[in-house]
Write an enzyme that holds these catalytic residues in place. Structure first.
Site, PDB file in Angstrom:
ATOM      1  N   HIS A   1     -28.113 -15.057 -26.572  1.00 11.09           N
ATOM      2  CA  HIS A   1     -26.838 -15.785 -26.225  1.00 11.09           C
ATOM      3  C   HIS A   1     -26.269 -15.093 -25.041  1.00 11.09           C
ATOM      4  O   HIS A   1     -26.462 -13.945 -24.964  1.00 11.09           O
ATOM      5  CB  HIS A   1     -25.916 -15.788 -27.504  1.00 11.09           C
ATOM      6  CG  HIS A   1     -25.361 -14.498 -27.650  1.00 11.09           C
ATOM      7  ND1 HIS A   1     -26.152 -13.566 -28.560  1.00 11.09           N
ATOM      8  CD2 HIS A   1     -24.194 -13.813 -27.399  1.00 11.09           C
ATOM      9  CE1 HIS A   1     -25.394 -12.482 -28.826  1.00 11.09           C
ATOM     10  NE2 HIS A   1     -24.127 -12.566 -27.962  1.00 11.09           N
TER      11      HIS A   1
ATOM     12  N   HIS B   1     -23.850 -12.015 -18.972  1.00 16.76           N
ATOM     13  CA  HIS B   1     -25.337 -11.681 -19.389  1.00 16.76           C
ATOM     14  C   HIS B   1     -25.800 -11.888 -20.727  1.00 16.76           C
ATOM     15  O   HIS B   1     -24.888 -12.522 -21.468  1.00 16.76           O
ATOM     16  CB  HIS B   1     -24.905 -10.076 -19.340  1.00 16.76           C
ATOM     17  CG  HIS B   1     -23.966  -9.378 -20.417  1.00 16.76           C
ATOM     18  ND1 HIS B   1     -22.560  -9.470 -20.221  1.00 16.76           N
ATOM     19  CD2 HIS B   1     -24.217  -8.884 -21.515  1.00 16.76           C
ATOM     20  CE1 HIS B   1     -22.032  -8.845 -21.279  1.00 16.76           C
ATOM     21  NE2 HIS B   1     -23.214  -8.756 -22.119  1.00 16.76           N
TER      22      HIS B   1
END
Length: 210
Positions: free
Chosen positions: A49, A142
């Site tokens: 995720h 990120h």
């Protein structure tokens, strides 16, 4: 981690979903066993995720988390584009090792998530814009690969980058925002997760496909 978080996951049909999950739960723990904590975590508790925002007060959604998530005017799927930069590390448990993500493809989704979830703005206003600029400097978008408490030196980072590429994931080696030819996904699925709970209890309480 205080409050709840909004995560952006790859679409279930994306090859990246299984490739990243294998890296997170099998490949990297085997490659760097002393650097990770995955041996004590169930794989499903740490899905691939990108965090859109954290620090969301549960009082915002109360007993109706799905209705609250559905009310957020996220960009359409074709306007959300996750593209990978390079592999990096920070001396922070939750960012021990990660793949950087190009900002422009996720800026709108990050902004409205923060505006509705934390800064109290209906749209992306000045408070949210100031936060986004700070967030980019301090953290940036990120996809985490590994949590842990041991420093990642250059040799370890090279091993991780090689493992990522061997998994069929194309990186933008210089880490710039120009990642159009790199691996990634469009659209995705947003999870609302109470991340103030132990990691073993990180499960979505509302889910929305873009």
């Amino acid at each position: 981690m205080p409050g709840s978080s909004l995560w952006l996951l790859p679409p279930p049909s994306s090859p990246l979903h299984s490739a990243l999950k294998t890296l997170i739960t099998k490949t990297l723990p085997s490659l760097l066993p002393s650097e990770s904590t995955f041996s004590i975590l169930a794989p499903d508790f740490f899905p691939p995720h990108m965090t859109l925002t954290s620090e969301i007060s549960p009082s915002l959604y109360g007993d109706y988390p799905q209705a609250w998530l559905d009310s957020i005017p996220f960009p359409s799927a074709e306007d959300v584009c996750v593209r990978f930069g390079d592999v990096a590390s920070q001396e922070v448990f939750y960012r021990r090792c990660f793949i950087r993500v190009g900002l422009e493809g996720v800026r709108a989704a990050v902004g409205i998530a923060r505006a509705r979830g934390v800064t109290g703005e209906e749209e992306v206003g000045e408070r949210t814009k100031e936060w986004v600029e700070w967030w980019v400097r301090e953290y940036g978008p990120h996809v985490s690969l590994m949590y842990g408490g041991v420093s990642m030196d250059e040799v370890k980072m090279e091993r991780v980058a090689k493992a990522v590429e061997e998994a069929g994931i194309k990186l933008c080696a210089d880490g710039s925002d120009d990642t159009k030819d790199a691996s990634g996904w469009d659209g995705g699925v947003v999870w609302l997760v109470p991340t103030d709970q132990p990691i073993s209890e990180w499960q979505p309480i509302a889910v929305r496909e873009l």
